[in-house]
Enzyme design. Structure first.
Site, PDB file in Angstrom:
ATOM      1  N   GLU A  18       0.875  -1.157   0.000  1.00  0.00           N
ATOM      2  CA  GLU A  18       0.000   0.000   0.000  1.00  0.00           C
ATOM      3  C   GLU A  18       0.919   1.214   0.000  1.00  0.00           C
ATOM      4  O   GLU A  18       1.635   1.461   0.960  1.00  0.00           O
ATOM      5  CB  GLU A  18      -0.815  -0.034   1.295  1.00  0.00           C
ATOM      6  CG  GLU A  18      -2.221   0.440   1.166  1.00  0.00           C
ATOM      7  CD  GLU A  18      -2.924   0.316   2.504  1.00  0.00           C
ATOM      8  OE1 GLU A  18      -3.310  -0.802   2.877  1.00  0.00           O
ATOM      9  OE2 GLU A  18      -3.059   1.340   3.178  1.00  0.00           O
TER      10      GLU A  18
ATOM     11  N   ASP B 273      -5.096  10.671   9.309  1.00  0.00           N
ATOM     12  CA  ASP B 273      -3.818  10.094   9.711  1.00  0.00           C
ATOM     13  C   ASP B 273      -3.281  10.681  11.001  1.00  0.00           C
ATOM     14  O   ASP B 273      -3.421  11.861  11.273  1.00  0.00           O
ATOM     15  CB  ASP B 273      -2.783  10.280   8.591  1.00  0.00           C
ATOM     16  CG  ASP B 273      -3.023   9.301   7.459  1.00  0.00           C
ATOM     17  OD1 ASP B 273      -3.062   8.090   7.746  1.00  0.00           O
ATOM     18  OD2 ASP B 273      -3.193   9.741   6.306  1.00  0.00           O
TER      19      ASP B 273
END
Lengths: 417, 278
Positions: B50, B61
């Site tokens: 990924e 995040d």
């Protein structure tokens, strides 16, 4: 699919109404929408449902009206600025005095609405982002008023330049969390507030301070701020027996402007001008201004599609303005749509022009304006002299300037101790 | 059309084990180091890669991945360079799936159709776009799936039973279960939380299930890969990389970033491979 700009084949040249948006997907033309992580999606759907129900509940409106009158101090006056009018020698200038609201700006209008909704939804913890600190102070105020714990996210850079508001929030019992990620300004504070919300989904209500974010925020904040324009309509008819000719307001995210403009959008005779922050000058390029419409292009940030300051690779660029309340790199999606429709004219004023307007307002009217509406006034100074004396111009004085005296002092080379 | 993601999961199912999905940020701390790491990932034990597309405003995040994105952007990473990395990787590897993960604006800015064709041409297999929920499928998901790319959806603990059908509609490749509410690198969900959540998902889809957010150690990775079909590890890998860097974001003298990071990936892979599925 609505990728293309607003030129949909079946849509009429001009919409029948400018006040029917957003559509079911939360779009104003191609702008708006719900660009959020899946974790938040159920929350914003729940918020939408609850807001729709609250709108129809007379008890919700009654509670809001009561607090508007007795706690915020509405209606705010519509004041004929005689000396400013004479000084500029053109349009008859009225100031909508939203700086007289409790907490010192129009932000109280929206926070009151959202906190009542939070209570209705049984949320027990309030979070908000703030740039200049006006929204943070308003949120901390209402959180104190209702006894709810409150966390305000504020960029580390903004904390440094807005110390009086940071202290105000703390006095009001809020926890002020400095955000040093990114460049430590409003957009980073908003990212951090979203990160908090996505973590504390069970108990937390996120009070967004402007007409941006995922649907239903842009429409909801607009609705709460529309009290400004609704009052102006009544007050102007009382004062002059007719509607105003031109409305002027400053634009960061655009909530005070949307609040003033929205109730007049379908009155064809009323012209509207939004004033963005040109900082050191839009011609100086990226990083020197905060004019998303004049110097940006469509993109997706903080849950909605709108005009954004960004580089060619789609990375967001920080805005600059002397006013911490205007340096957001985006603008509410409804403004983006109204701009493309040509219904509202958007211009910009520089730091220098705003500073001059700030001083003029102090001397001519005995009103110390916030640096944000000083941008609107800077345009009024340019525009009013070109208009006839019977032209009714309303400018939204959306905040007072106590918070800005240090910034202005520094800009004028005066040391304040 | 069989793609690399489906093939990989079929192959791993035959081996009786789950997959290790390894995340890191393209261009962190610089293009050269990041490309070397990409090329070394399969041998270290990453079954699926990924690759993060850096963005200035990564709202889902945590600090580790935020910093990684900032390092990459400061070093001059662009979408073009990310595609170049994938193209270069594909010259030596035609089997390990690469999934691009990030946010919508850099894609929208490039133009959705352009981005899709560039991604395909470079050898990308799918994407995970955090800020495109099912409600915005018309934006990228549908055109990407039509072009043969997998659109991997995030499912969250807040996703209700009623909403699952909507969320799983149009999804392909695998389903990414966000095991906790919050941002990347936060707390780790326990098996007692994961089991019922995964069972609920199984009832709605035949796609492989990956578990991510908060998976930090080889033990966490083993546990999630046993209960689901894949473990996604990102923050730990990115944090290990950051440990290799000095204050100037350059690798510390004498430190081999690829060696350090692949050592961690190998430990995670050993955990996943040791956890036989019943």
């Amino acid at each position: 699919m609505s990728k293309q700009k607003s030129e949909r084949p079946n849509s009429p040249e001009r919409p029948n109404s400018y006040v029917s948006g957003p559509d079911e997907e939360g779009r104003f033309g191609i702008f708006g929408g719900r660009f959020v992580a899946e974790t938040l999606m159920p929350l914003i759907l729940d918020l939408e449902e609850n807001y729709e129900a609250a709108k129809k509940d007379p008890a919700f409106k009654a509670e809001m009206d009561d607090l508007w009158t007795h706690y915020v101090g509405r209606p705010s006056p519509l004041y004929h600025a005689e000396r400013l009018t004479a000084h500029l020698g053109g349009a008859r200038i009225y100031l909508k005095r939203d700086e007289l609201n409790h907490t010192g700006s129009h932000k109280a209008n929206n926070v009151l609405g959202q906190i009542l909704l939070a209570r209705r939804m049984k949320r027990t913890r309030i979070i908000a982002e703030t740039g200049a600190g006006q929204h943070g102070v308003a949120t901390a105020t209402f959180a104190a008023r209702f006894g709810l714990p409150c966390v305000i996210y504020m960029g580390a850079t903004d904390i440094e330049r807005q110390k009086p508001n940071v202290f105000r929030m703390k006095l009001l019992g809020a926890e002020v969390v400095p955000v040093s990620s990114g460049t430590g300004t409003l957009k980073d504070a908003m990212n951090e507030a979203l990160r908090d919300w996505v973590t504390n989904v069970e108990d937390t209500f996120y009070i967004i301070g402007t007409v941006a974010g995922p649907h239903p925020y842009p429409a909801m904040v607009r609705d709460f701020q529309s009290i400004i324009g609704k009052e102006v309509r009544t007050q102007m008819i009382e004062a002059e027996g007719r509607l105003p000719d031109t409305l002027v307001a400053c634009i960061g995210g655009g909530s005070n402007a949307m609040g003033l403009f929205h109730p007049f959008l379908d009155d064809e005779s009323v012209k509207m001008i939004g004033v963005e922050a040109a900082g050191r000058g839009i011609d100086k390029g990226d990083g020197h201004h905060a004019a998303s419409l004049s110097g940006g292009r469509p993109g997706v940030l903080h849950g909605n599609r709108t005009y954004l300051l960004q580089n060619p690779d789609g990375q967001i660029i920080d805005g600059h303005s002397i006013s911490a309340g205007l340096d957001y790199p985006g603008i509410g999606p409804e403004h983006a749509w109204l701009s493309e429709q040509g219904r509202i004219t958007y211009v910009a004023a520089t730091d220098t022009e705003a500073l001059e307007a700030f001083q003029l307002c102090c001397l001519q009217e005995g009103i110390i304006p916030a640096l944000e509406p000083a941008h609107a006034l800077a345009h009024v100074i340019k525009h009013a002299p070109t208009l006839p004396k019977d032209h009714l111009l309303v400018m939204n004085m959306c905040g007072r300037g106590d918070k800005d005296v240090f910034t202005v002092g520094a800009a004028l080379g005066v040391e304040i101790e | 059309m069989t793609n690399r993601i489906d093939t990989k999961f079929e192959q791993l199912a035959a081996e009786g084990r789950g997959a290790l999905v390894a995340y890191f940020m393209a261009g962190d701390p610089d293009l050269e180091t990041s490309l070397a790491l990409l090329k070394a990932m399969p041998e270290a034990g990453a079954d699926i890669i990924e690759l993060g597309m850096p963005f200035t405003d990564p709202m889902a995040d945590g600090p580790a991945i935020q910093k990684a994105g900032n390092r990459a952007l400061r070093a001059g990473q662009t979408m073009q360079k990310t595609f170049d990395m994938v193209r270069s990787f594909r010259q030596g590897n035609d089997t390990t799936p690469i999934v691009l993960m990030g946010y919508y604006n850099p894609i929208y800015s490039r133009g959705v159709e352009t981005w899709i064709s560039e991604a395909r041409a470079a050898g990308v297999d799918g994407m995970i776009i955090v800020d495109l929920p099912a409600e915005e499928d018309a934006e990228l998901c549908i055109p990407a799936v039509e072009a043969g790319l997998a659109f991997i959806r995030l499912v969250a603990p807040t996703t209700s039973e009623a909403r699952l059908a909507t969320v799983l509609n149009n999804t392909s490749g695998f389903v990414y279960y966000v095991s906790v509410t919050g941002i990347t690198g936060g707390r780790t969900a326990g098996e007692d939380e994961l089991k019922p959540a995964l069972a609920r998902l199984r009832a709605h889809t035949d796609l492989p299930l990956a578990v991510g957010f908060g998976i930090k150690t080889p033990k966490d990775a083993a546990s999630a890969a046993r209960l689901a079909d894949a473990s996604v590890v990102g923050t730990s890998i990115v944090a290990r990389l950051a440990e290799c860097l000095g204050k100037d974001d350059r690798p510390k003298p004498g430190v081999d970033v690829t060696k350090e990071v692949t050592a961690l990936v190998a430990e995670l892979a050993a955990g996943v491979r040791g956890a036989r599925k019943s």
